[in-house]
Design a protein around this motif. Structure first.
Motif, PDB file in Angstrom:
ATOM      1  N   TYR A  48     -85.542 -65.535  63.223  1.00 14.99           N
ATOM      2  CA  TYR A  48     -85.370 -65.473  61.772  1.00 14.99           C
ATOM      3  C   TYR A  48     -84.768 -64.143  61.355  1.00 14.99           C
ATOM      4  CZ  TYR A  48     -88.499 -69.479  61.681  1.00 14.99           C
ATOM      5  OH  TYR A  48     -89.062 -70.708  61.876  1.00 14.99           O
ATOM      6  N   GLU A  49     -83.876 -64.216  60.361  1.00 17.86           N
ATOM      7  CA  GLU A  49     -83.366 -62.986  59.774  1.00 17.86           C
ATOM      8  C   GLU A  49     -84.507 -62.330  59.021  1.00 17.86           C
ATOM      9  OE1 GLU A  49     -79.205 -62.711  58.087  1.00 17.86           O
ATOM     10  OE2 GLU A  49     -79.660 -64.830  57.846  1.00 17.86           O
ATOM     11  N   GLN A  50     -84.494 -60.993  58.982  1.00 20.61           N
ATOM     12  CA  GLN A  50     -85.578 -60.303  58.288  1.00 20.61           C
ATOM     13  C   GLN A  50     -85.153 -58.893  57.908  1.00 20.61           C
ATOM     14  OE1 GLN A  50     -88.864 -59.441  61.054  1.00 20.61           O
ATOM     15  NE2 GLN A  50     -87.603 -60.372  62.634  1.00 20.61           N
ATOM     16  N   GLY A  51     -85.864 -58.329  56.942  1.00 19.20           N
ATOM     17  CA  GLY A  51     -85.701 -56.921  56.625  1.00 19.20           C
ATOM     18  C   GLY A  51     -84.653 -56.567  55.598  1.00 19.20           C
ATOM     19  N   ARG A  52     -84.084 -57.550  54.906  1.00 20.30           N
ATOM     20  CA  ARG A  52     -83.081 -57.243  53.882  1.00 20.30           C
ATOM     21  C   ARG A  52     -83.519 -57.818  52.546  1.00 20.30           C
ATOM     22  NH1 ARG A  52     -79.363 -59.838  57.200  1.00 20.30           N
ATOM     23  NH2 ARG A  52     -78.702 -61.035  55.410  1.00 20.30           N
ATOM     24  N   LEU A  53     -83.285 -57.065  51.490  1.00 22.37           N
ATOM     25  CA  LEU A  53     -83.632 -57.515  50.156  1.00 22.37           C
ATOM     26  C   LEU A  53     -82.832 -58.758  49.773  1.00 22.37           C
ATOM     27  CD1 LEU A  53     -85.286 -56.978  47.621  1.00 22.37           C
ATOM     28  CD2 LEU A  53     -83.458 -55.490  46.823  1.00 22.37           C
ATOM     29  N   SER A  54     -81.602 -58.853  50.243  1.00 23.32           N
ATOM     30  CA  SER A  54     -80.765 -60.015  49.920  1.00 23.32           C
ATOM     31  C   SER A  54     -81.396 -61.314  50.442  1.00 23.32           C
ATOM     32  CB  SER A  54     -79.358 -59.846  50.487  1.00 23.32           C
ATOM     33  OG  SER A  54     -79.403 -59.724  51.896  1.00 23.32           O
ATOM     34  N   LEU A  55     -82.115 -61.233  51.547  1.00 22.44           N
ATOM     35  CA  LEU A  55     -82.803 -62.418  52.074  1.00 22.44           C
ATOM     36  C   LEU A  55     -83.921 -62.852  51.136  1.00 22.44           C
ATOM     37  CD1 LEU A  55     -83.057 -61.442  55.839  1.00 22.44           C
ATOM     38  CD2 LEU A  55     -81.510 -63.096  54.808  1.00 22.44           C
ATOM     39  N   LEU A  56     -84.631 -61.887  50.602  1.00 17.52           N
ATOM     40  CA  LEU A  56     -85.695 -62.196  49.646  1.00 17.52           C
ATOM     41  C   LEU A  56     -85.113 -62.848  48.396  1.00 17.52           C
ATOM     42  CD1 LEU A  56     -88.665 -62.030  48.896  1.00 17.52           C
ATOM     43  CD2 LEU A  56     -88.248 -59.728  48.035  1.00 17.52           C
ATOM     44  N   HIS A  57     -84.016 -62.283  47.887  1.00 11.98           N
ATOM     45  CA  HIS A  57     -83.347 -62.867  46.716  1.00 11.98           C
ATOM     46  C   HIS A  57     -82.903 -64.295  47.010  1.00 11.98           C
ATOM     47  CE1 HIS A  57     -82.185 -58.925  44.463  1.00 11.98           C
ATOM     48  NE2 HIS A  57     -83.404 -58.878  44.943  1.00 11.98           N
ATOM     49  N   ARG A  58     -82.288 -64.482  48.158  1.00 16.77           N
ATOM     50  CA  ARG A  58     -81.794 -65.808  48.535  1.00 16.77           C
ATOM     51  C   ARG A  58     -82.932 -66.820  48.607  1.00 16.77           C
ATOM     52  NH1 ARG A  58     -80.326 -66.601  54.546  1.00 16.77           N
ATOM     53  NH2 ARG A  58     -82.569 -66.783  54.510  1.00 16.77           N
ATOM     54  N   GLU A  65     -86.851 -72.249  40.058  1.00 15.14           N
ATOM     55  CA  GLU A  65     -85.841 -72.612  39.068  1.00 15.14           C
ATOM     56  C   GLU A  65     -85.049 -71.348  38.735  1.00 15.14           C
ATOM     57  OE1 GLU A  65     -85.375 -75.701  38.117  1.00 15.14           O
ATOM     58  OE2 GLU A  65     -87.122 -76.416  39.226  1.00 15.14           O
ATOM     59  N   ARG A  66     -83.830 -71.525  38.222  1.00 12.31           N
ATOM     60  CA  ARG A  66     -82.940 -70.389  38.005  1.00 12.31           C
ATOM     61  C   ARG A  66     -83.570 -69.314  37.122  1.00 12.31           C
ATOM     62  NH1 ARG A  66     -77.033 -70.145  35.292  1.00 12.31           N
ATOM     63  NH2 ARG A  66     -76.605 -68.029  35.919  1.00 12.31           N
ATOM     64  N   HIS A  67     -84.120 -69.690  35.982  1.00 14.07           N
ATOM     65  CA  HIS A  67     -84.690 -68.692  35.072  1.00 14.07           C
ATOM     66  C   HIS A  67     -85.909 -67.997  35.696  1.00 14.07           C
ATOM     67  CE1 HIS A  67     -87.220 -72.188  34.178  1.00 14.07           C
ATOM     68  NE2 HIS A  67     -88.117 -71.335  33.709  1.00 14.07           N
ATOM     69  N   GLN A  68     -86.680 -68.749  36.484  1.00 15.19           N
ATOM     70  CA  GLN A  68     -87.826 -68.151  37.166  1.00 15.19           C
ATOM     71  C   GLN A  68     -87.359 -67.165  38.244  1.00 15.19           C
ATOM     72  OE1 GLN A  68     -89.683 -71.776  38.505  1.00 15.19           O
ATOM     73  NE2 GLN A  68     -91.376 -71.521  37.031  1.00 15.19           N
ATOM     74  N   ALA A  69     -86.308 -67.559  38.965  1.00 15.30           N
ATOM     75  CA  ALA A  69     -85.774 -66.694  40.029  1.00 15.30           C
ATOM     76  C   ALA A  69     -85.228 -65.399  39.435  1.00 15.30           C
ATOM     77  CB  ALA A  69     -84.692 -67.427  40.806  1.00 15.30           C
ATOM     78  N   GLU A  70     -84.507 -65.504  38.325  1.00 14.02           N
ATOM     79  CA  GLU A  70     -83.965 -64.300  37.687  1.00 14.02           C
ATOM     80  C   GLU A  70     -85.097 -63.375  37.248  1.00 14.02           C
ATOM     81  OE1 GLU A  70     -81.491 -65.813  34.569  1.00 14.02           O
ATOM     82  OE2 GLU A  70     -79.880 -66.358  35.949  1.00 14.02           O
ATOM     83  N   TYR A  71     -86.129 -63.949  36.658  1.00 11.85           N
ATOM     84  CA  TYR A  71     -87.265 -63.153  36.228  1.00 11.85           C
ATOM     85  C   TYR A  71     -87.967 -62.521  37.429  1.00 11.85           C
ATOM     86  CZ  TYR A  71     -91.721 -61.828  34.170  1.00 11.85           C
ATOM     87  OH  TYR A  71     -92.818 -61.119  33.771  1.00 11.85           O
ATOM     88  N   PHE A  72     -88.155 -63.290  38.473  1.00 12.40           N
ATOM     89  CA  PHE A  72     -88.810 -62.811  39.690  1.00 12.40           C
ATOM     90  C   PHE A  72     -88.037 -61.623  40.262  1.00 12.40           C
ATOM     91  CE2 PHE A  72     -90.216 -62.768  44.043  1.00 12.40           C
ATOM     92  CZ  PHE A  72     -91.513 -63.243  44.019  1.00 12.40           C
ATOM     93  N   VAL A  73     -86.717 -61.775  40.366  1.00 17.17           N
ATOM     94  CA  VAL A  73     -85.884 -60.712  40.929  1.00 17.17           C
ATOM     95  C   VAL A  73     -85.927 -59.473  40.030  1.00 17.17           C
ATOM     96  CG1 VAL A  73     -83.499 -60.069  41.455  1.00 17.17           C
ATOM     97  CG2 VAL A  73     -84.412 -62.240  42.272  1.00 17.17           C
ATOM     98  N   SER A  74     -85.903 -59.668  38.709  1.00 19.99           N
ATOM     99  CA  SER A  74     -85.951 -58.514  37.798  1.00 19.99           C
ATOM    100  C   SER A  74     -87.289 -57.777  37.932  1.00 19.99           C
ATOM    101  CB  SER A  74     -85.719 -58.945  36.353  1.00 19.99           C
ATOM    102  OG  SER A  74     -86.832 -59.654  35.848  1.00 19.99           O
ATOM    103  N   ARG A  75     -88.364 -58.521  38.128  1.00 19.15           N
ATOM    104  CA  ARG A  75     -89.677 -57.889  38.300  1.00 19.15           C
ATOM    105  C   ARG A  75     -89.759 -57.159  39.646  1.00 19.15           C
ATOM    106  NH1 ARG A  75     -91.462 -56.289  34.313  1.00 19.15           N
ATOM    107  NH2 ARG A  75     -93.464 -56.024  35.320  1.00 19.15           N
ATOM    108  N   LEU A  76     -89.087 -57.688  40.658  1.00 26.42           N
ATOM    109  CA  LEU A  76     -89.039 -56.991  41.936  1.00 26.42           C
ATOM    110  C   LEU A  76     -88.330 -55.647  41.771  1.00 26.42           C
ATOM    111  CD1 LEU A  76     -88.149 -59.796  44.499  1.00 26.42           C
ATOM    112  CD2 LEU A  76     -90.345 -58.676  44.189  1.00 26.42           C
ATOM    113  N   GLU A  77     -87.262 -55.650  40.978  1.00 27.23           N
ATOM    114  CA  GLU A  77     -86.531 -54.408  40.729  1.00 27.23           C
ATOM    115  C   GLU A  77     -87.426 -53.403  40.010  1.00 27.23           C
ATOM    116  OE1 GLU A  77     -83.535 -53.588  41.866  1.00 27.23           O
ATOM    117  OE2 GLU A  77     -83.336 -55.560  42.800  1.00 27.23           O
ATOM    118  N   CYS A  78     -88.202 -53.865  39.052  1.00 25.67           N
ATOM    119  CA  CYS A  78     -89.120 -52.977  38.329  1.00 25.67           C
ATOM    120  C   CYS A  78     -90.192 -52.424  39.259  1.00 25.67           C
ATOM    121  CB  CYS A  78     -89.784 -53.711  37.161  1.00 25.67           C
ATOM    122  SG  CYS A  78     -88.653 -54.086  35.827  1.00 25.67           S
ATOM    123  N   ALA A  79     -90.580 -53.183  40.227  1.00 24.79           N
ATOM    124  CA  ALA A  79     -91.620 -52.754  41.174  1.00 24.79           C
ATOM    125  C   ALA A  79     -91.062 -51.849  42.269  1.00 24.79           C
ATOM    126  CB  ALA A  79     -92.291 -53.982  41.787  1.00 24.79           C
TER     127      ALA A  79
END
Length: 137
Positions: A48-58, A65-79
Motif C-alpha cells: 500500500y502507498e503510505q505517508g503522503r497527505l495527497s493519499l489522505l485527501h484522495r 460526499e463532496r461537501h463533506q470531503a471539502e470540509y474534512f480537508v479544510s479541518r485537516l489543514e486547520c489541525a
C-alpha cells in the motif's frame, strides 16, 4: 478531531458495533485499481502507498460526499496535518542522508583496514627500537 470522525460514513449494526461503510471504501479502491485498505495486514502493508497527505485527501474524497470531503480537508489543514506530513518527509530525508554517511564511513573504515594490513608497521617506534637507532647513528 471528533467532529471529523463524525463525518466518516459509519452505521451501527444490530449488535451495536460501529461499522464503516465498507462498500464505499471497496468501491473507491476498485476504481483506483488498488488493494483495499480494509484488507491490510502486517504482512501486506508494504503493498500500500503510505505517508503522503495527497493519499489522505484522495481517500477522503473517494469515500465522503463532496461537501463533506471539502470540509474534512479544510479541518485537516486547520489541525496542521500538513506540517506533520512535511516533518515526516524531512525526517525520512534526514534518515537517508545519515544512512549514506554511515555507508561511506564503513567503506572508508574497510579501506583503512586493508591499508593497515598491507602497510603493517608501528606508527610510533617503541623506546627500545628508538634507542637502538639513536645508538647506531
Amino acid at each position: 478531531l471528533m467532529e471529523l470522525i463524525k463525518l466518516l460514513p459509519v452505521k451501527v449494526d444490530s449488535e451495536g458495533k460501529t461499522v464503516f461503510m465498507e462498500a464505499r471504501v471497496r468501491e473507491a479502491a476498485q476504481r483506483r485499481k488498488e488493494p483495499c485498505v480494509l484488507d491490510l495486514t502486517p504482512s501486506n502493508v508494504r503493498d500500500y502507498e503510505q505517508g503522503r497527505l495527497s493519499l489522505l485527501h484522495r481517500d477522503v474524497e473517494g469515500i465522503l460526499e463532496r461537501h463533506q470531503a471539502e470540509y474534512f480537508v479544510s479541518r485537516l489543514e486547520c489541525a496542521r496535518i500538513r506540517s506533520g506530513f512535511e516533518m515526516r518527509e524531512e525526517l525520512i530525508n534526514y534518515k537517508k542522508a545519515l544512512y549514506l554517511l554511515y555507508q561511506e564511513g564503513m567503506r572508508v573504515e574497510k579501506d583503512l583496514r586493508q591499508l593497515t594490513a598491507l602497510c603493517h608497521c608501528p606508527i610510533v617506534a617503541s623506546e627500545s627500537r628508538q634507542q637502538k637507532v639513536d645508538k647506531g647513528a
